[in-house]
Design a protein around this motif. Sequence first.
Motif, PDB file in Angstrom:
ATOM      1  N   TRP A 162      -2.472  14.968   0.685  1.00 53.74           N
ATOM      2  CA  TRP A 162      -2.406  13.538   0.343  1.00 53.74           C
ATOM      3  C   TRP A 162      -2.995  12.683   1.468  1.00 53.74           C
ATOM      4  O   TRP A 162      -3.751  11.748   1.211  1.00 53.74           O
ATOM      5  N   ASN A 218       1.788   1.523  -3.652  1.00 55.69           N
ATOM      6  CA  ASN A 218       0.666   1.831  -4.536  1.00 55.69           C
ATOM      7  C   ASN A 218      -0.001   3.167  -4.214  1.00 55.69           C
ATOM      8  O   ASN A 218      -0.422   3.892  -5.129  1.00 55.69           O
ATOM      9  N   ASP A 219      -0.128   3.481  -2.915  1.00 55.59           N
ATOM     10  CA  ASP A 219      -0.837   4.698  -2.520  1.00 55.59           C
ATOM     11  C   ASP A 219       0.092   5.870  -2.256  1.00 55.59           C
ATOM     12  O   ASP A 219      -0.315   7.030  -2.367  1.00 55.59           O
ATOM     13  N   LEU A 276      -6.285  10.335   1.264  1.00 52.99           N
ATOM     14  CA  LEU A 276      -6.177   8.923   1.652  1.00 52.99           C
ATOM     15  C   LEU A 276      -7.270   8.554   2.647  1.00 52.99           C
ATOM     16  O   LEU A 276      -7.913   7.502   2.526  1.00 52.99           O
ATOM     17  N   THR A 327     -13.762   4.739  -6.446  1.00 55.75           N
ATOM     18  CA  THR A 327     -13.705   5.261  -5.078  1.00 55.75           C
ATOM     19  C   THR A 327     -14.765   4.558  -4.239  1.00 55.75           C
ATOM     20  O   THR A 327     -15.938   4.531  -4.625  1.00 55.75           O
ATOM     21  N   GLU A 346       0.832  -1.211   0.000  1.00 58.38           N
ATOM     22  CA  GLU A 346       0.000   0.000   0.000  1.00 58.38           C
ATOM     23  C   GLU A 346       0.862   1.254   0.000  1.00 58.38           C
ATOM     24  O   GLU A 346       0.490   2.255  -0.633  1.00 58.38           O
ATOM     25  N   HIS A 404      -8.842   7.593  -4.044  1.00 52.66           N
ATOM     26  CA  HIS A 404      -7.477   7.088  -4.127  1.00 52.66           C
ATOM     27  C   HIS A 404      -6.492   8.250  -4.053  1.00 52.66           C
ATOM     28  O   HIS A 404      -6.631   9.257  -4.760  1.00 52.66           O
ATOM     29  N   PRO A 405      -5.459   8.153  -3.207  1.00 50.02           N
ATOM     30  CA  PRO A 405      -4.577   9.299  -2.955  1.00 50.02           C
ATOM     31  C   PRO A 405      -3.739   9.731  -4.145  1.00 50.02           C
ATOM     32  O   PRO A 405      -3.167  10.816  -4.124  1.00 50.02           O
ATOM     33  N   THR A 406      -3.620   8.894  -5.173  1.00 50.18           N
ATOM     34  CA  THR A 406      -2.870   9.327  -6.357  1.00 50.18           C
ATOM     35  C   THR A 406      -3.545  10.513  -7.045  1.00 50.18           C
ATOM     36  O   THR A 406      -2.893  11.257  -7.786  1.00 50.18           O
ATOM     37  N   ALA A 448       1.707   8.047  -5.918  1.00 47.75           N
ATOM     38  CA  ALA A 448       1.203   9.431  -5.918  1.00 47.75           C
ATOM     39  C   ALA A 448       2.271  10.358  -6.476  1.00 47.75           C
ATOM     40  O   ALA A 448       1.965  11.324  -7.193  1.00 47.75           O
TER      41      ALA A 448
END
Length: 636
Positions: free
Chosen positions: A220, A69-70, A224, A180, A66, A229-231, A74
């Motif tokens: 960010w 990915n998160d 999150l 989301t 995570e 999604h934080p990206t 980003a």
Amino acid sequence: MTARVVPDGLRSFLNTESGSTLLLLAATLAGLLWANIPWHDTYDRFWESHFSVTAGRYELGMTLKEWVNDGLMALFFFVIGLEISREFKVGDLRDRRVAAVPAVAAFGGMIVPAVLYYAVNAGGTGSGGWGVPMASDTAFVLGLLAVIGARCPEPLRVFLLTLAVVDDLGAISVVAVFYTRDLSLGPLAVAVLLFALIVAVRWLSVGRGPVYLLLGFLMWVAVLRSGVHPTIAGILLGVLVNVYAPPDTERLRAGELVQALQRDPSPELARRARRSVASTVSVNDLLQHLLHPWTGYVIVPLFALANAGVRLDPESLRRAATSPVTIGIVLGLVVGKFAGITLGTWLPLRLNWGDLPGNLVWGQLLGGAAVAGIGFTVSLFITDLAFADLPQLQSQAKIGILAGSVLAAGLGWLIFKLAWRRGGVCAPPSSSAADLDFTPEPPPPVGERDHVLGPADAPVTLIEYGDYECPYCGAVQPVLDELKARYGDRLRLVFRHFPLQQIHPHAMPAALVAESAAAHGKFWEMHHVLFSHQLELNDRDLLGYSERMGFFPWEDVKELERRVAKDKKAGWRAGVRGTPTFFLNGDQYEGSHDLESFVTAIDAAISAADAADARDTGDAADTADAKDQPRSRSSE
């Protein structure tokens, strides 16, 4: 030196994307290998390890996967946001006609794969994965095009990169809107307020780097916590970064300060000079220069290592072979991307909404549409979101992504190869309908200034008007080498310059370097080096080739330019409008550029020359007999 058609920032982006491909491929294979060795359980255990950051009573904890990915991704999407902002403000996307074709092609390349996938999976448990085949992997696509080499000209890379920018924007929008879950309005409101605060600080010009870094990190975290999604935070922050073309006054002021520092060094002057020099480049460009290597060479390969690990045992492969998810993804990437981008390219051209960069032909565009089906980074990213609670479908989707990407790469390679066999000519767009009443002159006879391989008394002379960045010229060089080896002294090869600066920005500098090499008796050596490195013809590359041969290439640029211009002017008068153009014994060669076609034409020319020699010999004998005949009669 000629002006660059492709901006340096875009060239750097292209180089980093294609250069990081091998590392990305290695990370992907490593992930696959790790997930399929006897100790494959260590793969999941490692990436599911928990890691927390604590500040007082606040704790931010996620698994290693995570965090990649998160968190790290980003930053990847922040760089994508930087590139989107730059392209819309000072790049290709600011020109509607230039941006229209790749933008519509990108939308076609997203919509058609999604529709195909959904048609296969409608009503099933995998229907939510329709976003997986929508995105192309820019790094893999550009890396494959670098392997394809000169068959893929730089305008196609620019076209696909512009397409990729729109593609990434569409993909991240899909993630934000459709993937989301469990939306929390409180943190989302905080994220919106922080974003507004960043906009205000930027507009008021009251903040510096640490302020933006703190506000961006807090945004960010809020995104999150919101469930979005934080990206998304990364790409929004990237779009906000300032882009501008510095005025000439800034450059002049910086130059003056640097000169003053050289004359009278001081700490204060050094500080002012440093700040002035930094102001000549936008913050967007500086951040891209700083971050893009990290995302290309570290973050994306790390993401691949963390997400590409899928079991490929016989049972999982058997299930994937009949899975609608796998089949839908493969169809979307291979058929959907190709059909969508092709249709999306044809439609705006047909409606005259825009133009293509350079002078691309459909064979190149179809090859580019096929390789755009390589979906990896964002496809894996969406897979993780679409099937978060369905590990079996995740595995089938990843197998589909791998299989579809390999098939798309193979289809693109095949199209480029088949299109190449048909040959082609590079020509500037303005030449297609020009000089309708023009009567060409014969090409000038071979002279001392020409670059010649073969004896002057060879029965066949083949003159090529070429361009060192023309992909068709590069492809025909092995054929010419084979012809020279086959015919030996019966064939004379002549090369003349015809650089097409409008579509090949490095052609003129390369021609000048070749002429400089000729002055040192090394033309043909440099000739083959330039054609062997058609994707590496910038000034630094050309200087390196010259230095390795023992000379400096820019000693008498005016004279070199005069020689190249003389070749081009003579070629224009002879009817040359594109490269490569060939003249066989003074007549323009109209055949294909494959070995068999050249052999047929050269054999016919040799036969005609031999017949002409025989006739000349016979005529000379008859003349001699005619002169002797009266004398024999008088003697009688």
